[in-house]
Write an enzyme that holds these catalytic residues in place. Structure first.
Site, PDB file in Angstrom:
ATOM      1  N   ASP A  92       0.802  -1.221   0.000  1.00 53.43           N
ATOM      2  CA  ASP A  92       0.000   0.000   0.000  1.00 53.43           C
ATOM      3  C   ASP A  92       0.834   1.268   0.000  1.00 53.43           C
ATOM      4  OD1 ASP A  92       0.846  -0.420   2.607  1.00 53.43           O
ATOM      5  OD2 ASP A  92      -1.143  -0.289   3.503  1.00 53.43           O
ATOM      6  N   ASP A 524       2.818   1.791  13.432  1.00 50.50           N
ATOM      7  CA  ASP A 524       2.056   0.536  13.484  1.00 50.50           C
ATOM      8  C   ASP A 524       2.758  -0.590  14.251  1.00 50.50           C
ATOM      9  OD1 ASP A 524       0.057   1.687  12.017  1.00 50.50           O
ATOM     10  OD2 ASP A 524       0.487   0.626  10.173  1.00 50.50           O
TER      11      ASP A 524
END
Length: 845
Positions: A92, A524
């Site tokens: 992504d 993350d």
């Protein structure tokens, strides 16, 4: 990798339909909302005229990755059936990689992308030409809110690209990025390329993606920011094309080469599900297509959800459609056709289906993955069918050790979290920490790594159906015996196949003078102590941070490290402050801070801010970050809080009353902290209790905003300030006076210091910026305190620009380069070579 020199081509543009939800699960979105027709205008000349790598000046450099191995969301796979081992994966925010069987790793293909074109560092979709294995097409663009998207076209397996601006936006990191493939090559005409877009309907190119025209014959453009998510040609029927959109009854077909389109008849128009009591029903009126594959016998296998994904899907289905007989079958795994049976007490978990792949030699053999069952109690599964979906084997359950004790948290043993050669990837355990908000990786079962989440990339090898690999939000898992083990209801053998992929988003870097080589804070996935730069390392142990915002180490005791980060865990007197932690052994073991500073003393998800520890490891200063941006000061009744008892108590200082991110410590003199905030220089020599201050304009600094001081790690009172276009300033007397050490044309976006060159007293200086008017943005080094500069990267090694740079205090010439989406790189002077240029073949580890 490099790109061929091209002239931007004209495109046929249609104004898209702006608006719609933004996907902000990983990071804040760009602020631009300009979705006008001239999308190619944003494609800078630096990219539109990319040339083969220009050599760097003077001493040669080489770039290598700091190995994490994976670290982000794998969104898709493609493979060429005619050339064994030719396969690619897209991500992504980290673009596209090609598998290299000889090197046994994935090779990054777009490291030439410049900082100005960083939006192109995401692959919305990709495609291969069935007649020309060497041809590769990438649809590049991270966000539909950016006016910069393009097609990368290669005729040499991605070694070089022609770049063609796109007439519509792309969203590789937007909602729906799990679906696809939107891009397809006509097997009967290799010049003809098709693309399903998010905002502008279906498009076609007759010249290999140079120019495009809008296909207006399809009944609905589906300009809903998700749009048409896959285009598939029937390789046996010239002129037959299928397109799937994120909408109920969203499957269309054409039998005349796209001249006319109609909905595929009898497709699912309602949900064949039972809504459990006390729950809401599906979010769409009927199943919405996500991914599809066409088998060699003309059978479509299609996965469905009620939401675009990769998050938020609560219901789903799997159907087959025989294109020869026009028959539909609901083949969704359920309690009657799946073995082992679904986990109890759930009759069957909510969630949709997305990943799908079919055997190249057996039309009845396929694999699928569920989507968004996390957090459970039963999480996502991978299923195998040998009879076209009449029955399924739940491979995730079969692969879980001691499945009875797992509580539905299917997973791989931590021993399987290793490359095929046995190299461990230990961080995938996530230290079995409590999960954080949304979809996360920690497994609550000790000894297990979670089987996966966002398992939307799925590939059954077209050369050997026993081999399967699937991507997750963190890595790639692979098995070489999935069919034979499923046939016997046994666990498959699994290993990690993500070597070479580095796609983390780097927030913070620090390099101590002794002990661990590098400390990293990542988006993350917490952070790492990199004792070995070439092999994956364990993640920082509890308490974990979803985003790690701040790191520091004590100058006289570099084994003493403090860190802070965003945490979704409750802070209590019994457990301490989960926003911060201290290590006294160089980053191996950690203890939570006893208490948080007042703004953070809750279970809030605010950005944690900035932390600094003095040279003696006796005084800690913690400044809260703005809740949206850790780099913005926070108005508060207090300045940066200080602690003289290892974080047991925090107090407000006098003399500095802003929660500023511009706080740092002297590496040599104890109890000394610096800040340059709102044009005022602050100095504390009592551990952050009190600050003296002077306006910058009275001590040799230009007027303007502040900056974080950068210190010489060997000499007390030697401090630098990077004031961007105003230049870099230097003080050798604790900030009492300053002088500019750079020329008028030098502008540094980022600045750091490293080990001094042989015979030099001042540290090596590194900037990311420009050193002459109109010059190239790049990575530069100065060995004479800013008087002269040498570029140390080249156009092939830009990585979309860094988010942070960090010099190494122990290795002359080394600088670490943290990116948003391409992980952490290290640049080193080439050993035994005085030639210029950047060493070839160092794109990935």
């Amino acid at each position: 990798m490099s790109a061929s020199l091209i002239k931007p081509t004209s495109v046929v543009c249609k104004e898209p339909n702006p608006g719609g939800p933004e996907d902000a699960d990983r990071c804040p979105q760009p602020t631009s909302t300009d979705l006008k027709m001239s999308f190619y205008v944003g494609l800078t000349l630096a990219l539109a005229a990319l040339v083969r790598a220009a050599p760097a000046a003077n001493t040669g450099y080489e770039f290598n990755s700091v190995a994490i191995t994976g670290g982000g969301y794998i969104t898709g796979f493609i493979a060429h059936p005619a050339e064994e081992n030719l396969m690619y994966t897209r991500t992504d925010i980290g673009s596209t990689y090609r598998w290299n069987q000889t090197l046994d790793k994935w090779i990054p293909l777009t490291d030439f992308i410049s900082e100005a074109d960083v939006n192109l560092f995401g692959t919305e979709s990709f495609a291969l030409d069935p007649n020309h294995p060497e041809r590769l097409y990438l649809a590049q663009g991270r966000y539909i809110t950016s006016n910069n998207s393009a097609f990368f076209v290669s005729s040499d397996y991605g070694e070089t690209f022609d770049i063609h601006p796109a007439p519509f936006p792309m969203g590789a990191n937007d909602l729906g990025r799990n679906n696809g493939e939107r891009l397809a090559v006509n097997p009967f005409n290799s010049d003809e390329i098709w693309m399903g877009t998010r905002t502008a309907g279906l498009w076609k190119s007759d010249d290999r993606a140079k120019t495009w025209s809008n296909v207006t014959s399809i009944p609905n453009a589906f300009a809903n920011t998700i749009g048409i998510v896959f285009v598939i040609f029937d390789p046996k029927k010239n002129g037959t094309i299928y397109a799937g959109a994120t909408a109920p009854e969203g499957l269309f077909h054409s039998t005349d080469g796209g001249a006319s389109w109609s909905p595929v008849p009898n497709q699912p128009s309602t949900w064949e599900v039972t809504v459990p009591a006390n729950t809401t029903g599906p979010q769409s009126t009927a199943p919405q297509p996500m991914k599809a594959v066409l088998s060699s016998e003309g059978v479509f296998y299609i996965t469905y959800g009620d939401y675009p994904g990769p998050y938020g899907v609560t219901y789903g289905a799997v159907y087959s459609y025989n294109t020869n007989t026009q028959e539909w079958q609901n083949i969704t795994p359920n309690a009657n056709n799946s073995s082992p049976p679904p986990f109890e007490p759930q009759a069957f978990p909510n969630g949709g289906y997305c990943g799908v792949s079919v055997s190249a030699t057996d039309s009845n053999t396929l694999v699928i993955t569920s989507l968004d069952r996390d957090p459970g109690p039963a999480i996502d599964s991978l299923y195998v069918s040998r009879d076209g979906g009449k029955s399924w084997k739940d491979v995730a359950q079969l692969s879980t050790p001691n499945v009875e004790a797992s509580g539905g948290y299917w997973g791989h043993s931590i021993e399987q979290a290793a490359l095929k050669n046995g190299t461990p990837v230990p961080w995938l355990s996530f230290d079995n920490s409590p999960g954080w908000g949304g979809y996360g990786a920690p497994s609550p079962i000790q000894g297990l790594t979670k089987f996966g989440w966002w398992e939307t990339a799925l590939l059954m090898s077209p050369w050997d159906s026993e081999k399967v690999m699937y991507g997750t939000g963190a890595t790639i898992w692979a098995s070489d015996n999935i069919l034979s083990t499923a046939e016997e209801s046994k666990a498959a053998d699994w290993y990690i196949k993500a070597q070479g992929i580095e796609m983390t988003a780097c927030l913070e870097l620090s390099s101590p003078t002794d002990g661990v080589h590098l400390l990293s804070g990542l988006g993350d996935i917490n952070g790492y102590a990199h004792f070995d730069l070439d092999t994956p390392q364990p993640m920082f142990s509890l308490p974990v941070a979803s985003n790690l915002d701040g790191l520091d180490w004590a100058g006289h005791h570099p084994e003493y490290i403090v860190r802070i980060g965003q945490s979704h865990l409750n802070n209590t007197p019994e457990t301490g402050c989960h926003f911060g932690a201290i290590s006294t052994d160089g980053g191996h073991d950690w203890e939570p801070l006893a208490t948080c500073i007042p703004p953070m003393n809750s279970s809030s998800t605010f950005t944690a801010g900035t932390i600094a520890v003095d040279a003696s490891a006796s005084c800690i200063v913690w400044s809260a970050g703005n809740w949206l941006n850790r780099f913005l000061p926070t108005s508060n009744v207090s300045g940066p809080y200080y602690s003289s008892d290892q974080g047991k108590n925090w107090n407000s200082p006098t003399g500095l009353t802003v929660q500023t991110p511009n706080i740092t410590t002297d590496r040599v003199q104890d109890a000394t902290f610096y800040s340059y905030t709102d044009g005022v220089w602050y100095l504390s020599t009592d551990g952050g209790r009190t600050y003296s201050s002077k306006p910058g304009t009275e001590i040799g600094l230009p007027s303007g905003e502040g900056a974080k001081p950068i210190v010489d790690f060997k000499r007390a009172g030697h401090v630098y300030l990077n004031l961007a276009e105003r230049g870099i300033y230097y003080s050798s007397n604790f900030g009492s006076s300053w002088k500019k050490v750079t020329g008028d044309n030098i502008t540094a976006a980022l600045f750091t210091v490293g080990k001094a060159a042989p015979g030099k007293k001042t540290p090596a200086l590194f900037i990311w910026g420009t050193v002459e008017s109109g010059g190239k943005t790049g990575l530069y080094r100065s060995d004479d305190n800013g008087a002269n500069w040498t570029r140390i990267n080249d156009d092939a090694h830009q990585y979309g620009g860094p988010s942070v740079i960090q010099g190494d205090p122990r290795v002359y010439g080394r600088v670490f380069f943290g990116t948003f989406g391409r992980g952490i790189l290290r640049a080193d002077i080439r050993k035994g070579s005085k030639k210029g240029g950047v060493a070839p073949g160092t794109g990935g580890i």
